[in-house]
Scaffold this active site. Sequence first.
Site, short mmCIF file in Angstrom:
data_model
loop_
_atom_site.label_atom_id
_atom_site.label_comp_id
_atom_site.label_asym_id
_atom_site.label_seq_id
_atom_site.Cartn_x
_atom_site.Cartn_y
_atom_site.Cartn_z
N CYS A 203 46.15 41.56 7.60
CA CYS A 203 47.10 40.85 6.72
C CYS A 203 46.41 39.93 5.72
O CYS A 203 47.05 39.41 4.81
CB CYS A 203 48.09 40.05 7.56
SG CYS A 203 48.95 41.06 8.74
N HIS B 3 50.75 34.58 3.37
CA HIS B 3 51.14 35.88 3.92
C HIS B 3 52.52 35.70 4.56
O HIS B 3 52.76 34.72 5.27
CB HIS B 3 50.10 36.33 4.95
CG HIS B 3 50.57 37.44 5.82
ND1 HIS B 3 51.15 38.58 5.29
CD2 HIS B 3 50.57 37.60 7.17
CE1 HIS B 3 51.48 39.39 6.29
NE2 HIS B 3 51.15 38.81 7.42
N ASN C 101 57.27 41.46 7.60
CA ASN C 101 55.82 41.31 7.44
C ASN C 101 55.24 42.64 6.94
O ASN C 101 55.22 43.62 7.68
CB ASN C 101 55.23 40.92 8.80
CG ASN C 101 53.73 40.79 8.78
OD1 ASN C 101 53.05 41.22 7.85
ND2 ASN C 101 53.18 40.21 9.84
N1 ACO Z 1 64.84 40.45 20.58
C1 ACO Z 1 65.29 39.79 21.66
N2 ACO Z 1 64.47 39.23 22.57
C2 ACO Z 1 63.16 39.37 22.37
C3 ACO Z 1 62.62 40.05 21.26
C4 ACO Z 1 63.53 40.60 20.36
N3 ACO Z 1 63.12 41.27 19.25
N4 ACO Z 1 61.27 40.02 21.34
C5 ACO Z 1 60.96 39.33 22.44
N5 ACO Z 1 62.10 38.95 23.08
C6 ACO Z 1 62.24 38.19 24.31
C7 ACO Z 1 61.03 38.32 25.21
O1 ACO Z 1 61.14 39.47 26.01
C8 ACO Z 1 61.16 37.05 26.03
O2 ACO Z 1 62.13 37.26 27.04
P1 ACO Z 1 61.91 36.64 28.50
O3 ACO Z 1 61.86 35.16 28.30
O4 ACO Z 1 63.13 37.12 29.24
O5 ACO Z 1 60.63 37.19 28.99
C9 ACO Z 1 61.74 36.03 25.06
O6 ACO Z 1 62.31 36.81 23.98
C10 ACO Z 1 60.71 35.09 24.49
O7 ACO Z 1 59.57 35.87 24.08
P2 ACO Z 1 58.36 35.18 23.36
O8 ACO Z 1 57.34 36.23 23.04
O9 ACO Z 1 57.92 33.99 24.19
O10 ACO Z 1 59.06 34.66 22.04
P3 ACO Z 1 58.52 33.65 20.99
O11 ACO Z 1 59.42 32.49 20.95
O12 ACO Z 1 57.05 33.41 21.13
O13 ACO Z 1 58.73 34.45 19.64
C11 ACO Z 1 57.53 35.77 18.07
C12 ACO Z 1 58.09 35.70 19.48
C13 ACO Z 1 58.67 35.68 17.08
C14 ACO Z 1 56.84 37.12 17.91
C15 ACO Z 1 56.54 34.60 17.84
O14 ACO Z 1 55.61 34.54 18.90
C16 ACO Z 1 55.81 34.74 16.55
O15 ACO Z 1 56.38 34.64 15.50
N6 ACO Z 1 54.49 34.98 16.60
C17 ACO Z 1 53.73 35.29 15.41
C18 ACO Z 1 53.81 36.76 15.23
C19 ACO Z 1 53.43 37.21 13.88
O16 ACO Z 1 53.86 36.65 12.89
N7 ACO Z 1 52.60 38.25 13.87
C20 ACO Z 1 52.10 38.84 12.74
C21 ACO Z 1 51.26 37.84 11.97
S1 ACO Z 1 49.67 38.31 11.62
C22 ACO Z 1 49.86 39.65 10.82
O17 ACO Z 1 50.67 39.66 9.95
C23 ACO Z 1 49.11 40.81 11.20
#
Ligand code: ACO
Length: 326
Positions: free
Chosen positions: A112, A252, A282
């Site tokens: 990215c 980004h 993204n």
């Molecule tokens: N819909 C519903 N529930 C979901 C989803 C979804 N799409 N995805 C995960 N969950 C659930 C999980 O299973 C978990 O459930 P559980 O508590 O029963 O186990 C719960 O939601 C919380 O999951 P987390 O992974 O802890 O959620 P978090 O609050 O951390 O949010 C997220 C996840 C949005 C991915 C966050 O961590 C984030 O934004 N991280 C950065 C990711 C990113 O931007 N990556 C790319 C950037 S770098 C690049 O571009 C290559």
Amino acid sequence: MQHARIIGTGSYVPDNIMTNDDLAEIVDTSDEWISSRTGIKERRISKGESTSEMAYYAALKAIENANISAMDLDLIICATITPDSFMPSVACMVQERLGAKKAAAFDLSAACTGMIYAMVTSAMFIENGVYQKILVIGAETLSKVLNWNDRSTCVLFGDGAGAVVMSVSQSSRGGMIAHHLFSDGEKQSYLTLPSITLKNPYVQPETTDVPYILMKGQEVFKYAVRSIADNIKLLLSKAKMEKEDIQYIITHQANFRIIEHAAKISDISLDKFYVNLERYGNTSAASIGIALDEMNRKEIISAGDKIILVGFGGGMTSGAILMEWA
Ligand code: ACO
């Protein structure tokens, strides 16, 4: 020293819109979860366009906007982690379609942060007088490397391409003022997209290929926030400028909450951060080019504006450019 500046921008996204509600029909998710956790409302998903096709359409627009001909190009760099093939490169495919017969062409892989790495690489060629006109593209078909059964990743990404034409700045004003590239291979496990597993007469792998993006979401989140804040601080100090001197910051486009946190810890108004991820998700190496093209065509940015571009992504990598729009 000669400065490199942007003389044209272009972008392309597939027509096909996939909303959060559309996704909720494929995996166990909801518009409420995706919107509140990421800010993403919809993304464009290819119905057949390849990375090289999207790169070509974005490039055409950037060349037209720069008011040059493809034959003027000395070099084409395409940043991508989703090329059509390992060989030939996307950049060579675009070179052929454009008829840019004079141009050298290669792909660059920095996930990215790819657009930032490619623009800084171009700036080096321009600042050293090697090349005059360079086409830089960030293009991705991320939908082909997503596990559409994994709700934790498939809701985040989209397809598209952004492009800029870079040239020598003709005046003392305008162009790149400072830039910085950074990598931290120790954090490589945060974001991965495996390649073909080694299999030959001497090696028989126990596991099969998993050609999907895998992500440690919370680690990526923290890395991204810290990267944006650190890169902005470093560039301002390199350029001997204050945050008040900056009109716009284009990061980004991964997640609105990442941008919100970074703005807060940098003590910079969120209004200065351009955000369009609600419409595209993204798009990895394409996101900064798409945002810059939108701002250029909507005339949001004007001559003399100081702009910071910041990327972060797999590797882990990060990098930033401080430029004056000319
Ligand atoms: N819909 C519903 N529930 C979901 C989803 C979804 N799409 N995805 C995960 N969950 C659930 C999980 O299973 C978990 O459930 P559980 O508590 O029963 O186990 C719960 O939601 C919380 O999951 P987390 O992974 O802890 O959620 P978090 O609050 O951390 O949010 C997220 C996840 C949005 C991915 C966050 O961590 C984030 O934004 N991280 C950065 C990711 C990113 O931007 N990556 C790319 C950037 S770098 C690049 O571009 C290559």
